[in-house]
Scaffold this active site. Structure first.
Site, PDB file in Angstrom:
ATOM      1  CE  LYS A  75       1.821  -1.717  -2.205  1.00  0.00           C
ATOM      2  NZ  LYS A  75       0.723  -2.275  -2.615  1.00  0.00           N
ATOM      3  CG  LEU A 109       5.652  -4.414  -0.383  1.00  0.00           C
ATOM      4  CD1 LEU A 109       4.576  -4.365   0.785  1.00  0.00           C
ATOM      5  CD2 LEU A 109       6.265  -5.804  -0.693  1.00  0.00           C
ATOM      6  CG  ASP A 110       5.404  -5.948  -7.198  1.00  0.00           C
ATOM      7  OD1 ASP A 110       6.129  -5.177  -7.519  1.00  0.00           O
ATOM      8  OD2 ASP A 110       5.434  -7.105  -7.372  1.00  0.00           O
ATOM      9  CE1 TYR A 111      -2.580   0.455  -7.976  1.00  0.00           C
ATOM     10  CE2 TYR A 111      -3.477  -1.706  -9.153  1.00  0.00           C
ATOM     11  CZ  TYR A 111      -3.412  -0.260  -8.586  1.00  0.00           C
ATOM     12  OH  TYR A 111      -4.896   0.285  -8.888  1.00  0.00           O
ATOM     13  CB  THR A 113       2.733  -7.192  -3.566  1.00  0.00           C
ATOM     14  OG1 THR A 113       2.600  -8.238  -4.720  1.00  0.00           O
ATOM     15  CG2 THR A 113       3.127  -8.013  -2.257  1.00  0.00           C
TER      16      THR A 113
END
Length: 257
Positions: A75, A109-111, A113
């Site tokens: 990602k 997963l964060d924006y 990360t």
């Protein structure tokens, strides 16, 4: 006829495999009378269905896949870990358009990360991998402004107090010390330090909050391992690959399946 009977599976298992809910939650849906098969409401456990049966939950059809699919995605940052985004931002599903079936991200997963993200249509496995009771480890590479003090490392390793409670002890290792932010910078205080942190919890923005508490805000964060899946350098940002049979079996073993 015997083959038809053998190919039929319990309704709650089919719901879990379709990503509707975990098997336990699927059992609750059945007992609450929210599931129907071929227009008939099912309210008792033990009912089996075949591939031709039409299943609905709360009046909505269940999309079934005859085959389970598992993918590892690298990602990128600035991509949402979601099926869709009301604000119109790109999602991880947008990166998986060539996948022949609908898959779902396991956890998030964060924006801001990047890194290893599992996507699958195996609802039961996804539920177990996300549940903290199974202790599936996640390893992150963390960039902070160093040097990081010994006391801060000890606190992270013992667990720190966040607003939603104490974290479990983490495994924290130094990877690189004293990396200049720019080649022309010489100041020790402006040097970056890279660490690897392994946790088995999945709280929102947990690693970032842990480091903020001990006084070292995260500048960059990448997940390099999820359970037995190691991303390594095999995938460029935004790329994905199907898991091998061995990788799938390792994940299922970790999840107790």
């Amino acid at each position: 006829m015997a083959q038809d009977k053998e190919s039929r599976e319990r309704l709650q298992k089919v719901l879990a495999q379709a990503g509707v809910a975990s098997r336990r939650h699927a059992e609750q849906l059945i007992l609450e009378g929210r599931v129907s098969v071929n227009g008939v409401k099912i309210s008792a456990l033990g009912h089996k269905v075949g591939t031709d049966d039409y299943i609905e939950v709360d009046g909505k059809p269940v999309e079934r896949s005859e085959k389970l699919h598992y993918y590892l995605l690298n990602k990128p940052v600035s991509v949402i870990t979601s099926i869709n985004d009301p604000q119109g931002r790109p999602t991880v599903i947008d990166l998986m358009k060539e996948v022949p079936v609908r898959v779902y991200p396991v956890g998030r997963l964060d924006y801001d990360t990047s890194g290893a993200l599992l996507l699958t249509n195996d609802g039961e496995l996804a539920h177990r991998l996300m549940h903290p009771s199974y202790g599936v480890e996640k390893t992150y590479r963390v960039w902070v402004q160093g040097p990081v003090g010994i006391s801060a490392l000890d606190n992270l390793r013992q667990g720190v107090l966040l607003e939603d409670g104490n974290t479990a002890p983490a495994i924290v290792e130094r990877v690189v010390c004293g990396v200049p932010k720019k080649s022309t910078e010489k100041s020790k205080s402006d040097r970056l330090e890279i660490l690897e942190v392994t946790i088995h919890e999945g709280r929102n923005r947990q690693v970032r909050r842990m480091f903020a508490v001990v006084g070292y805000p995260v500048l960059k964060l990448e997940r390099v391992r999820f359970g037995s899946l190691s991303q390594g350098n095999t995938l460029r940002p935004g790329a994905y690959r199907a898991l091998t049979k061995e990788e799938i079996q390792e994940l299922r073993t970790k999840a107790g399946l």
